[in-house]
Design an enzyme around this catalytic site. Structure first.
Site, PDB file in Angstrom:
ATOM      1  N   CYS A   1       0.866  -1.163   0.041  1.00  0.00           N
ATOM      2  CA  CYS A   1       0.139   0.042  -0.042  1.00  0.00           C
ATOM      3  C   CYS A   1       0.940   1.321  -0.117  1.00  0.00           C
ATOM      4  O   CYS A   1       1.673   1.491  -1.169  1.00  0.00           O
ATOM      5  CB  CYS A   1      -0.739  -0.201   1.050  1.00  0.00           C
ATOM      6  SG  CYS A   1      -2.417   1.267   1.198  1.00  0.00           S
TER       7      CYS A   1
ATOM      8  N   HIS B   1       0.418   1.714  -3.722  1.00  0.00           N
ATOM      9  CA  HIS B   1      -0.829   2.084  -3.825  1.00  0.00           C
ATOM     10  C   HIS B   1      -0.982   3.399  -5.157  1.00  0.00           C
ATOM     11  O   HIS B   1       0.123   4.064  -4.952  1.00  0.00           O
ATOM     12  CB  HIS B   1      -1.519   2.763  -2.400  1.00  0.00           C
ATOM     13  CG  HIS B   1      -3.091   2.812  -2.713  1.00  0.00           C
ATOM     14  ND1 HIS B   1      -3.642   4.034  -3.307  1.00  0.00           N
ATOM     15  CD2 HIS B   1      -4.077   2.297  -2.249  1.00  0.00           C
ATOM     16  CE1 HIS B   1      -4.980   4.109  -3.300  1.00  0.00           C
ATOM     17  NE2 HIS B   1      -5.159   3.022  -2.464  1.00  0.00           N
TER      18      HIS B   1
END
Length: 447
Positions: free
Chosen positions: A364, A384
């Site tokens: 992420c 991400h």
């Protein structure tokens, strides 16, 4: 009554449920759910890590009960996704205490005791599975009464994994319904109404098979509460798989990760860490018989994760630093990643991990932590989409998991299962990863 396959949730066509409510309720990724909806919504919210929302309607109220042995991935994915959609989710313990140890050893702290929920009215009651968690829910007389009355009033309810067979069936709440559950418990369901599908919707009841179908289950509940447009938008924020990127993993500079002992893995956590990523990685690695230590970089072992779930670490980062780890994995969450970056102890551990040629990774937003510490230099990685540009030219476009030598990175949230299984595959074998995936009821490539 109808059965949903995985594809409608993961591809452009919208979900097939109906709902009279179509207003998006997306809330900020790094904040806990607010009781008062925000007055404005950014036109770009679906494409960023910080969505905001608008609505004048009261939030939907959801009960997620937990007990000793509850499956942590199922509980956390349910709570995270429903809160992300704007629901007011109450996590209630059926135990005498609020803190429970989940099926793979993660310690969760409920918001309240089930006894405080007796007079509450919920729009949805969603039961996570796990054993003996499902049995603990079944044996709670208060929860039985709440759920039975709720079902009698034709309100939405659902269960996943072992819970349909172990909890709802003895309560008589599967009558005249079609249902599914984890393959290991299918023989406990009425044969003529049991369906071998990842997701089954039968009137007010929704059932699903296991941790690997938990995102699909949660999104189906979002659809029924808020409408298909909200479910689709939340699905995009979760980075759900599409036909184009299905299981897409890229590996460069391939080396063996095998060790001559049970792998020792550190997962540091902080306030604001993304709970889905923490719990998924820990749960799956422990299923594969990896020795996982969850260490808090905060003053307290209890941390407040990004969606308001309370997790209790195994030890402090200071105590964790006394050991050497084969692998250090950083979970994401913007606020959590920033707090991980500020930990001097963790920074020193990561530097030593890289210098010693040991394995490390992040998911992420946390690949930015590795980048700021110079640990992505000369490496290919992913992150991400909202933070990938901060990694300059090192990003591998389109990949959900990227392995470069002894570095592993992933995009986040719905890629966390693939991320964790890729680690299992590298540490042990593809066969071990497939075996774990089968227990999760997660579709995993044969080769």
């Amino acid at each position: 009554m109808k059965c949903l396959s995985l594809s409608p949730l993961l591809s452009p066509p919208s979900l097939s449920f109906s709902s009279s409510i179509k207003t998006p309720f997306l809330v900020a990724l790094t904040s806990t759910p607010s009781k008062t909806p925000t007055p404005k919504r950014s036109s770009k919210s679906a494409k960023t890590l910080f969505p905001t929302t608008t609505t004048s309607l009261p939030p939907k109220k959801v009960l997620v009960p937990i007990g000793y042995g509850t499956e942590e991935m199922e509980a956390v994915i349910l709570v995270d996704v429903l809160r992300r959609a704007g629901a007011n989710v109450v996590v209630a313990s059926v135990e005498p205490q609020l803190e429970i140890e989940a099926s793979s050893g993660t310690r969760l702290v409920a918001d309240t005791s089930i006894s405080t929920c007796s007079d509450e009215i919920f729009d949805l009651i969603a039961l996570p599975g796990g054993m003996p968690g499902s049995a603990r829910l079944r044996d709670s007389e208060i929860l039985r009464k709440i759920t039975s009355k709720h079902a009698e009033e034709k309100r939405l309810y659902g269960a996943i994994c072992a819970a349909p067979a172990i909890t709802l069936q003895p309560w008589g709440l599967l009558r005249r319904k079609q249902m599914t559950c984890h393959p290991a418990f299918m023989d406990k369901l009425p044969t003529f109404r049991a369906v071998k599908s990842n997701l089954q919707v039968s009137g007010e009841l929704t059932t699903s098979r296991g941790p690997g179908t938990a995102f699909e289950f949660a999104l189906a509940l979002v659809d029924q509460l808020f409408g298909e447009s909200v479910a689709k938008e939340v699905g995009e924020l979760l980075l759900m798989r599409t036909a184009e990127d299905n299981h897409k993993k890229e590996e460069f500079n391939e080396v063996e990760w095998s060790v001559d002992h049970s792998p020792h893995v550190l997962v540091p956590v902080a306030n604001g860490s993304e709970e889905i990523e923490v719990v998924t990685v820990v749960d799956i690695l422990r299923r594969a018989k990896v020795d996982v230590v969850v260490a808090s970089v905060e003053k307290s072992l209890q941390i407040l994760a990004s969606r308001g779930i309370k997790l209790i670490a195994d030890k402090s980062i200071d105590n964790a630093a006394e050991s050497i780890y084969d692998l250090i994995i950083l979970p994401g969450g913007i606020a959590g990643a920033e707090r991980l970056h500020k930990s001097k102890v963790l920074k020193k551990m990561l530097k030593e991990q890289g210098s010693a040629g040991r394995i490390y990774g992040a998911i992420c937003s946390s690949p930015t932590v590795l980048h700021r510490q110079g640990l992505l230099k000369g490496k290919r990685a992913t992150a991400h989409p909202s933070v990938a540009s901060k990694l300059t030219n090192e990003v591998v476009e389109g990949a959900r998991v990227v392995i470069d030598g002894k570095l592993i990175t992933s995009r986040g949230l719905a890629t966390a299962i693939e991320f964790a299984l890729a680690i299992v595959s590298k540490l042990f074998s593809h066969a071990r990863a497939r075996s774990v995936a089968e227990g999760l009821v997660f579709e995993y490539p044969k080769s």
